[in-house]
Enzyme design. Structure first.
Site, PDB file in Angstrom:
ATOM      1  N   LYS A   1       0.812  -1.229   0.000  1.00 17.16           N
ATOM      2  CA  LYS A   1       0.000   0.000   0.000  1.00 17.16           C
ATOM      3  C   LYS A   1       0.843   1.277   0.000  1.00 17.16           C
ATOM      4  O   LYS A   1       0.464   2.296  -0.574  1.00 17.16           O
ATOM      5  CB  LYS A   1      -0.929   0.020   1.228  1.00 17.16           C
ATOM      6  CG  LYS A   1      -2.048  -1.011   1.180  1.00 17.16           C
ATOM      7  CD  LYS A   1      -3.089  -0.663   0.166  1.00 17.16           C
ATOM      8  CE  LYS A   1      -4.293  -1.579   0.190  1.00 17.16           C
ATOM      9  NZ  LYS A   1      -5.247  -1.246  -0.877  1.00 17.16           N
TER      10      LYS A   1
ATOM     11  N   SER B   1       1.504  -9.715  -0.923  1.00 19.20           N
ATOM     12  CA  SER B   1       1.228  -8.279  -0.824  1.00 19.20           C
ATOM     13  C   SER B   1       1.369  -7.702   0.578  1.00 19.20           C
ATOM     14  O   SER B   1       1.486  -6.496   0.735  1.00 19.20           O
ATOM     15  CB  SER B   1      -0.173  -7.980  -1.360  1.00 19.20           C
ATOM     16  OG  SER B   1      -1.126  -8.777  -0.677  1.00 19.20           O
TER      17      SER B   1
ATOM     18  N   GLU C   1      -9.453   6.167   3.264  1.00 22.51           N
ATOM     19  CA  GLU C   1     -10.309   5.110   3.796  1.00 22.51           C
ATOM     20  C   GLU C   1      -9.425   3.895   4.047  1.00 22.51           C
ATOM     21  O   GLU C   1      -8.367   3.773   3.432  1.00 22.51           O
ATOM     22  CB  GLU C   1     -11.419   4.778   2.801  1.00 22.51           C
ATOM     23  CG  GLU C   1     -11.037   3.783   1.710  1.00 22.51           C
ATOM     24  CD  GLU C   1      -9.882   4.205   0.794  1.00 22.51           C
ATOM     25  OE1 GLU C   1      -9.120   3.298   0.388  1.00 22.51           O
ATOM     26  OE2 GLU C   1      -9.724   5.413   0.499  1.00 22.51           O
TER      27      GLU C   1
END
Length: 400
Positions: free
Chosen positions: A91, A380, A113
């Site tokens: 991210k 990830s 968010e």
């Protein structure tokens, strides 16, 4: 097939676009202008890669999972270790890019968010690094199941706002963030965490995340002298997977597989497998596949993994499904938990529950491969945030 940029209306084939009120259009046009000009600017790109190296810790390793390869008895399995990024997931690649863009636009406040909390933590970290005010919206259910990440965000100086509407998960958190952004657009940038939402977000977030696939290409050519036979990654909104997939879309020899959350069944509300069971519609400003009932109401979703628990998917993934370039499959909660345990025991790496879905698919894929084949899995994120959740779920399955 043209896989590069969306058309001038922000569409990938028939998907994407800008289904937003007039108040948001101006902000989107401003964002697109600034992004296009920034990405053409070599100094901006240099700055982006500098911070990826110094702050995030890139390039991340391409790790040969020797014992997992041996246990499954087929193709050589490599893991792209995004779990080793600062804050524990892919991210942050996108967050660094968007924060540099925020500074370029002269804004000092960020809203975001988060579902699993990883995007919230990454946003809070980069906001702290560059001295920006940061508000993160999070559904109350996600706040409960990801309590350690809530504390991390607060520790990093962000204000975490619980959202009590609807299913109290990611969908409602996005709605709340959009409302805040529209109200405060002159001072505020909305740092969206995935390849969803209205144009230019799907294109912009993907651009910042393609560093994943670009590194894999280079690393594998150095290690094996060739491209992989298969790429496998989990798909929720779809940013880690598109980041891995995109640099390979024109390489016809590479088979690409996106793995969705099959949850606990195939009924509406039992899973979060948008591309496998959804139908086209509009959600959060873009036309894409989504989970909806026969009246067009957005359905509730379920996944053991908070990061995949979303009723929509990025429009570029919808395009890749429709063109057949990427194959999308589902993996159940139980299979993901088994893979979560397996990687931990065999490789000493505890994955997040999101990429555990991609790892679980290997049990179905590897029997159809040979020992000469190469499979790259997008790992990830790391599993620290999921330990309590995984322990509870595993106890239920073992006793159930």
């Amino acid at each position: 097939m043209h896989y590069e940029q969306p058309d001038e209306r922000g569409r990938f084939g028939r998907f994407g676009g800008q289904y937003v009120p007039e108040t948001v259009m101006e902000a989107l046009l401003e964002l697109e202008r600034h992004f296009q000009s920034a990405w053409r600017d070599e100094a901006f790109r240099r700055r982006f890669h500098h911070h990826l190296e110094e702050f995030v810790g890139r390039p991340t390793p391409l790790y040969f999972a020797e014992r997992l390869t041996e246990a499954l008895g087929g193709a050589r399995i490599y893991l792209k270790r995004e779990d080793l990024c600062h804050t524990g997931a892919h991210k942050i690649n996108n967050c660094v890019g968007q924060v540099l863009l925020t500074l370029r636009m002269g804004k000092r406040r960020i809203v975001a968010e988060t579902g699993a909390g990883q995007h919230g933590v990454a946003t809070a970290a980069v906001a702290a690094r560059f001295g920006l005010e940061c508000i993160v919206y999070m559904g109350e259910i996600d706040m409960e199941r990801q309590a350690p990440n809530v504390f991390r965000m607060q520790l990093l100086g962000a204000e975490v706002v619980g959202v009590a509407e609807g299913s109290r998960t990611l969908k409602e958190a996005i709605n709340a963030a959009i409302r805040d952004w529209v109200t405060n657009v002159r001072t505020t940038h909305y740092l969206l965490g995935s390849v969803v939402g209205p144009h230019p977000y799907p294109m912009m977030v993907r651009t910042f995340q393609t560093v994943i696939g670009e590194e894999v290409k280079q690393q594998l050519l150095e290690r094996e002298g060739r491209l992989p036979d298969y790429l496998v990654a989990c798909v929720g909104g779809g940013s880690n997977s598109i980041g891995l997939f995109h640099p390979f879309l024109h390489e016809e020899s590479v088979k690409i597989i996106g793995v969705e959350a099959g949850g606990r069944g195939t009924g509406l509300g039992e899973h979060a497998a948008t591309l496998s069971f959804g139908t086209p519609g509009v959600l959060h400003g873009a036309h894409s596949f989504l989970l909806q009932d026969r009246f067009g109401q957005i359905a509730n979703t379920h996944s053991v993994s908070a990061g995949l628990d979303y009723p929509g998917v990025g429009p570029e993934h919808s395009f890749l499904k429709e063109t057949g370039r990427v194959t999308y499959v589902t993996v159940s909660d139980r299979e993901a938990l088994e893979a979560f345990e397996e990687l931990s025991e065999l490789e000493g790496i505890i994955p997040a529950l999101e990429p555990a879905h991609a790892l679980a698919f290997l049990r179905r894929l590897i029997p159809h491969t040979s020992k000469e084949d190469i499979v790259v899995v997008g790992l990830s994120g790391r599993g620290d945030k999921d330990l309590q959740l995984a322990r509870q779920a595993m106890e239920e399955y073992h006793h159930g």
